[in-house]
Design a protein around this motif. Structure first.
Motif, PDB file in Angstrom:
ATOM      1  N   ARG A  32       0.850  -1.176   0.000  1.00  0.00           N
ATOM      2  CA  ARG A  32       0.000   0.000   0.000  1.00  0.00           C
ATOM      3  C   ARG A  32       0.899   1.244   0.000  1.00  0.00           C
ATOM      4  O   ARG A  32       1.818   1.361   0.799  1.00  0.00           O
ATOM      5  N   LEU A  35      -0.828   7.194  -3.982  1.00  0.00           N
ATOM      6  CA  LEU A  35      -0.919   7.433  -5.414  1.00  0.00           C
ATOM      7  C   LEU A  35      -1.163   8.919  -5.646  1.00  0.00           C
ATOM      8  O   LEU A  35      -2.138   9.483  -5.147  1.00  0.00           O
ATOM      9  N   GLU A  37      -2.390  11.431  -7.992  1.00  0.00           N
ATOM     10  CA  GLU A  37      -3.155  11.542  -9.230  1.00  0.00           C
ATOM     11  C   GLU A  37      -2.758  12.806  -9.969  1.00  0.00           C
ATOM     12  O   GLU A  37      -2.619  13.876  -9.374  1.00  0.00           O
ATOM     13  N   GLU A 272      -4.548   6.712  -1.143  1.00  0.00           N
ATOM     14  CA  GLU A 272      -3.865   5.459  -0.884  1.00  0.00           C
ATOM     15  C   GLU A 272      -4.297   4.414  -1.917  1.00  0.00           C
ATOM     16  O   GLU A 272      -5.473   4.354  -2.306  1.00  0.00           O
ATOM     17  N   ALA A 273      -3.357   3.577  -2.334  1.00  0.00           N
ATOM     18  CA  ALA A 273      -3.642   2.568  -3.346  1.00  0.00           C
ATOM     19  C   ALA A 273      -2.800   1.330  -3.103  1.00  0.00           C
ATOM     20  O   ALA A 273      -1.754   1.391  -2.429  1.00  0.00           O
ATOM     21  N   TRP A 275      -0.453  -1.685  -4.714  1.00  0.00           N
ATOM     22  CA  TRP A 275       0.437  -1.770  -5.861  1.00  0.00           C
ATOM     23  C   TRP A 275       1.065  -3.159  -5.958  1.00  0.00           C
ATOM     24  O   TRP A 275       1.396  -3.773  -4.936  1.00  0.00           O
ATOM     25  N   THR A 306      -7.376  -3.570 -12.464  1.00  0.00           N
ATOM     26  CA  THR A 306      -6.214  -2.699 -12.304  1.00  0.00           C
ATOM     27  C   THR A 306      -6.545  -1.255 -12.686  1.00  0.00           C
ATOM     28  O   THR A 306      -7.542  -0.987 -13.348  1.00  0.00           O
ATOM     29  N   GLU A 309      -0.680   2.689 -14.264  1.00  0.00           N
ATOM     30  CA  GLU A 309       0.643   2.074 -14.193  1.00  0.00           C
ATOM     31  C   GLU A 309       1.675   3.168 -14.054  1.00  0.00           C
ATOM     32  O   GLU A 309       1.717   4.106 -14.848  1.00  0.00           O
ATOM     33  N   ARG A 313       5.063  -0.277 -11.800  1.00  0.00           N
ATOM     34  CA  ARG A 313       4.082  -0.838 -10.865  1.00  0.00           C
ATOM     35  C   ARG A 313       2.667  -0.597 -11.392  1.00  0.00           C
ATOM     36  O   ARG A 313       2.423   0.357 -12.116  1.00  0.00           O
ATOM     37  N   GLU A 315      -1.471  -0.299 -10.261  1.00  0.00           N
ATOM     38  CA  GLU A 315      -2.442  -0.111  -9.184  1.00  0.00           C
ATOM     39  C   GLU A 315      -3.501  -1.198  -9.264  1.00  0.00           C
ATOM     40  O   GLU A 315      -4.038  -1.485 -10.331  1.00  0.00           O
ATOM     41  N   LEU A 317      -7.170  -2.202  -8.162  1.00  0.00           N
ATOM     42  CA  LEU A 317      -8.418  -1.619  -7.664  1.00  0.00           C
ATOM     43  C   LEU A 317      -9.276  -2.655  -6.939  1.00  0.00           C
ATOM     44  O   LEU A 317     -10.006  -2.302  -6.003  1.00  0.00           O
TER      45      LEU A 317
END
Length: 348
Positions: A32, A35, A37, A272-273, A275, A306, A309, A313, A315, A317
């Motif tokens: 974790r 991310l 954006e 937060e995401a 990976w 997903t 990228e 890596r 992400e 979902l």
């Protein structure tokens, strides 16, 4: 001998299969992380120095040494006007200055004589004042004549238009033989030494971008560009309602030119995401999946959804939880004994 040999080969094969099944599968944990954006926009490279040279005197165009797209150096002659009228005015102004200087010499000599007589009380105060006033007037006449000469020389210089900086001519607004007047555009050019990137930000992201003051610029092929000072325009476009962002390019390089398009990534939010390395995810038709290892290191296929990228890596979902282990080389598992063993264990 043949039967013994076959038994020996069978034992060796069984041992190799057992080792293949028990071999450790390279794996990594689902992590974790934050991310960032970003909003990707199309930016354009423009020249910092771009200007149009206008006529500062009247005359007929005699020479245009350079054409459009030619490179010119600072101080080079880029346009010549016919200058006979300006030369005549200069000569006239020089003669006027000489005449004024002669009158000044006469006035100064007369004042010296009158001053001597006045000191001996041989002439009246009125005659002395007249001589002094004549000297002052002659001095003013020299100043006026000098200013007229300076102006005539300046007008003569205006017939020779010089490049203000090193650059490229982009437009020619006049041709040889045309008559021009003061204020008329002559030539347009730009410099390649100082470049910058301009991009239009949507109104909803302008405030956040102005606060964070971060942006990443890349070429069309993905190579990053070093940027310097960032400037936000304090007003929006009346047509598009976007805010303009300008980024300096300290070292533009020889392969960048005004008008080229670049990509500008502007951070607009953070969350937060989950990976995983991009190598752990494989695609087959409409299926996107990974191999998840259980407590006994048995790989099990699991479909995932997903997102973006970034830097090798991907992400995740949906489909995985933080801390789970996934195989880093899923392609190597297809057709392997380890995958067959995992299927057999699942049936049992």
């Amino acid at each position: 001998m043949t039967r013994v040999f076959r038994l020996l080969l069978g034992g060796i094969a069984a041992a190799l299969i057992s080792l293949s099944v028990q071999a450790e599968i390279p794996a990594t944990e689902v992590e974790r992380a934050t991310l960032q954006e970003t909003l990707r926009l199309d930016g354009m490279i423009e020249a910092v120095q771009r200007s149009t040279v206008s006529a500062q005197t009247s005359g007929r165009v005699l020479r245009l040494p350079f054409d459009v797209d030619d490179r010119v150096a600072a101080g080079e002659l880029i346009l010549q006007l016919e200058d006979s009228e300006q030369r005549a005015r200069r000569d006239q102004a020089e003669a006027g200055l000489e005449e004024a200087q002669a009158r000044l010499r006469d006035a100064r000599q007369r004042f010296t004589r009158v001053q001597s007589l006045h000191q001996r009380n041989l002439i009246s105060q009125q005659e002395f004042d007249q001589a002094r006033n004549a000297l002052t007037s002659a001095q003013a006449g020299v100043s006026r004549a000098g200013a007229a000469l300076a102006e005539a020389r300046e007008q003569l210089e205006y017939t020779r238009v010089l490049a203000p900086y090193d650059g490229i001519l982009t437009e020619r607004h006049v041709e040889i033989g045309e008559s021009v007047s003061p204020g008329q555009p002559l030539l347009t050019g730009l410099s390649l030494e100082k470049l910058r990137v301009v991009v239009d930000l949507p109104q909803r992201y302008a405030g956040l971008a102005r606060t964070r003051r971060q942006a990443r610029v890349t070429r069309a092929d993905g190579r990053p560009l070093e940027t310097g000072e960032m400037t936000f325009y304090p007003y929006a476009s009346e047509q598009t309602h976007t805010f303009r962002l300008r980024l300096a390019l300290p070292t533009p390089g020889e392969d960048l030119y005004p008008g080229m398009l670049v990509k500008v990534d502007v951070p607009v939010a953070a969350r937060e995401a989950l990976w995983v390395p991009a190598s752990t995810v494989f695609h087959h038709s409409e299926l996107t999946a990974v191999f998840v290892l259980d407590d006994q290191d048995r790989p099990r296929l699991r479909q995932v959804r997903t997102g973006v990228e970034r830097d090798g890596r991907v992400e995740v979902l949906a489909g995985l939880d933080e801390g789970e282990r996934v195989a880093t080389t899923p392609d190597a598992l297809f057709g392997s004994e380890r995958l067959d063993a995992a299927k057999e264990g699942a049936r049992n």
